[in-house]
Design an enzyme around this catalytic site. Structure first.
Site, short mmCIF file in Angstrom:
data_model
loop_
_atom_site.label_atom_id
_atom_site.label_comp_id
_atom_site.label_asym_id
_atom_site.label_seq_id
_atom_site.Cartn_x
_atom_site.Cartn_y
_atom_site.Cartn_z
N ALA A 65 0.81 -1.19 -0.12
CA ALA A 65 0.00 -0.06 0.06
C ALA A 65 0.80 1.09 0.03
CB ALA A 65 -0.83 -0.06 1.31
N GLY A 110 0.89 -4.97 1.02
CA GLY A 110 -0.59 -5.15 0.32
C GLY A 110 -0.39 -5.80 -0.94
N GLU A 113 -0.60 -9.40 -0.45
CA GLU A 113 -1.97 -9.62 0.18
C GLU A 113 -2.88 -9.60 -1.31
OE1 GLU A 113 -1.85 -6.21 3.10
OE2 GLU A 113 -2.88 -7.37 4.22
N GLU A 133 4.76 -5.17 7.26
CA GLU A 133 3.83 -3.90 7.92
C GLU A 133 4.49 -3.71 9.43
OE1 GLU A 133 2.77 -6.46 6.11
OE2 GLU A 133 1.28 -5.49 5.06
N1 CO8 Z 1 4.66 3.21 -0.92
C1 CO8 Z 1 4.90 4.32 -1.47
N2 CO8 Z 1 6.08 4.45 -2.21
C2 CO8 Z 1 6.73 3.30 -2.52
C3 CO8 Z 1 6.31 2.18 -1.87
C4 CO8 Z 1 5.34 2.03 -1.05
N3 CO8 Z 1 4.73 0.94 -0.37
N4 CO8 Z 1 7.35 1.34 -2.30
C5 CO8 Z 1 8.22 1.98 -3.18
N5 CO8 Z 1 7.79 3.10 -3.12
C6 CO8 Z 1 8.56 4.26 -4.03
C7 CO8 Z 1 9.66 4.92 -3.19
O1 CO8 Z 1 9.51 5.75 -2.07
C8 CO8 Z 1 10.40 5.48 -4.11
O2 CO8 Z 1 9.97 6.70 -4.45
P1 CO8 Z 1 11.07 7.83 -4.65
O3 CO8 Z 1 11.57 7.62 -5.88
O4 CO8 Z 1 10.12 9.03 -4.84
O5 CO8 Z 1 11.82 7.99 -3.45
C9 CO8 Z 1 10.21 4.44 -5.65
O6 CO8 Z 1 8.98 3.81 -5.09
C10 CO8 Z 1 11.37 3.46 -5.69
O7 CO8 Z 1 11.56 2.88 -4.40
P2 CO8 Z 1 13.16 2.53 -3.73
O8 CO8 Z 1 13.98 3.58 -4.24
O9 CO8 Z 1 12.96 2.34 -2.41
O10 CO8 Z 1 13.42 1.25 -4.76
P3 CO8 Z 1 14.42 0.40 -3.91
O11 CO8 Z 1 14.80 -0.67 -5.30
O12 CO8 Z 1 15.54 0.82 -3.22
O13 CO8 Z 1 13.54 -0.70 -2.88
C11 CO8 Z 1 11.68 -1.93 -2.03
C12 CO8 Z 1 12.50 -1.43 -3.22
C13 CO8 Z 1 12.62 -2.81 -0.91
C14 CO8 Z 1 10.49 -2.40 -2.55
C15 CO8 Z 1 11.65 -0.63 -1.10
O14 CO8 Z 1 10.87 0.46 -2.14
C16 CO8 Z 1 10.36 -0.63 -0.16
O15 CO8 Z 1 10.91 -1.33 0.98
N6 CO8 Z 1 9.25 -0.35 -0.19
C17 CO8 Z 1 8.19 -0.48 0.88
C18 CO8 Z 1 7.84 -1.93 0.97
C19 CO8 Z 1 6.71 -2.04 1.94
O16 CO8 Z 1 6.98 -1.84 2.91
N7 CO8 Z 1 5.72 -2.18 1.46
C20 CO8 Z 1 4.46 -2.53 2.80
C21 CO8 Z 1 3.78 -1.29 2.71
S1 CO8 Z 1 2.55 -1.04 4.18
C22 CO8 Z 1 1.26 -2.11 3.18
O17 CO8 Z 1 1.47 -2.49 2.27
C23 CO8 Z 1 0.22 -2.14 4.25
C24 CO8 Z 1 -1.19 -2.81 3.59
C25 CO8 Z 1 -2.37 -2.83 4.34
C26 CO8 Z 1 -2.56 -1.34 4.44
C27 CO8 Z 1 -3.72 -1.09 5.53
C28 CO8 Z 1 -4.05 0.30 5.49
C29 CO8 Z 1 -4.56 0.71 6.88
#
Ligand code: CO8
Length: 259
Positions: A65, A110, A113, A133
């Site tokens: 998400a 997400g 999921e 998460e």
């Molecule tokens: N949300 C928003 N932006 C994201 C997300 C995300 N989940 N994942 C990646 N991005 C963005 C980054 O911020 C970055 O943007 P910018 O260039 O503007 O800085 C761009 O995508 C590229 O990402 P990275 O530079 O981080 O790329 P890397 O190759 O270095 O890393 C990863 C890739 C490992 C996937 C890393 O981006 C990461 O860890 N992302 C987050 C993963 C995560 O934690 N996902 C779970 C999110 S929480 C969730 O899903 C909860 C679901 C239920 C929600 C319930 C609501 C109440």
């Protein structure tokens, strides 16, 4: 149907939906969830016999998400956002036709999921799965605590969700989270091959089978067996059953009309 973040393609009776927000690795914001909801709600399940869901690019299926959108939510907004995702994913899970997730990279939070809400998961060998998460101070909110345990067992689900660790494709295959792993360049062709195989079967029977497996999961065995018998009986009201069995007896190839 024209969407900002959803690319749609059709190949005969197979529909492919690609989530496309490459700047955020296809992270699910509320606009994307709204588009997915609209798309799933209006998909013509008489025209299509199988749906494939994938992510744009070679790096990510869905990286979760949208953390940037969630960062400042309060309790009520968090609940609303979680409920919206959960509702959309439940529509995918209960869509009458089978849904294949072609996981082409990160399937985190997400994203994992979403894949679990699909009927079948296949992935590329660069795929990464996880529910990170708890590292962000939240729990899986799009039904990950519900579906992970059902798919891989409670012990493994708890370890994955409590640790928040990321898992590679070979481990996802070993624990049964995915059915098969392919080279990235092969993934979509393999997804299409599987979808075509499913679509070649009697579509009403495939729907009934999905309905049975979904609905019987939470029933006790006696109810489940009775439910299946009822659905089995319903198959005999279809032309597909008549044609399919006649073809077998006549040693010819069945052409099922889908009726
Ligand atoms: N949300 C928003 N932006 C994201 C997300 C995300 N989940 N994942 C990646 N991005 C963005 C980054 O911020 C970055 O943007 P910018 O260039 O503007 O800085 C761009 O995508 C590229 O990402 P990275 O530079 O981080 O790329 P890397 O190759 O270095 O890393 C990863 C890739 C490992 C996937 C890393 O981006 C990461 O860890 N992302 C987050 C993963 C995560 O934690 N996902 C779970 C999110 S929480 C969730 O899903 C909860 C679901 C239920 C929600 C319930 C609501 C109440």
């Amino acid at each position: 149907m024209n969407y900002q973040y959803l690319k749609l393609a059709e190949n005969g009776t197979i529909c492919t939906a690609t989530i496309s927000a490459p700047q955020s690795l296809n992270a699910l914001n509320s606009t994307i969830l709204g588009e997915l909801d609209d798309f799933i709600s209006h998909l013509d399940c008489n025209k299509y016999r199988c749906l494939i869901i994938t992510g744009d690019g070679e790096k990510s299926f869905v990286a979760g998400a949208d953390i940037k959108e969630m960062a400042d939510l309060n309790v009520a907004q968090g609940q609303t956002f979680g409920a919206k995702g959960a509702m959309v994913f439940r529509k995918i899970e209960t869509l009458p036709i089978p849904v294949i997730a072609a996981v082409n990279g990160f399937a985190l939070g997400g994203g994992c999921e979403l894949a679990m809400a699909c009927d079948i998961r296949i992935c590329s060998n660069n795929a990464r799965f996880g529910q990170p998460e708890v590292g962000l101070g939240i729990i899986p909110g799009f039904s990950g605590t519900v579906r992970m345990a059902r798919l891989v067992g409670m012990g493994i689900a708890k370890e994955l969700i409590f640790s928040g660790r990321t898992m590679k494709a070979d481990e996802a295959l070993r624990i049964g989270l995915v059915n098969a792993v392919y080279e990235p360049a092969e993934l979509m062709a393999k997804a299409m091959e599987m979808a075509e195989h499913i679509a070649a079967n009697a579509p009403i029977a495939v729907r009934y089978a999905k309905q049975c497996i979904n609905n019987e999961f939470d029933m006790n065995a006696d109810y489940a067996i009775t439910y299946e018998s009822g659905m089995f009986g319903q198959c005999f009201a279809t032309k597909d059953q008549k044609e399919g069995m006649k073809a077998f007896i006549n040693k010819s190839k069945a052409v099922v009309p889908g009726e």
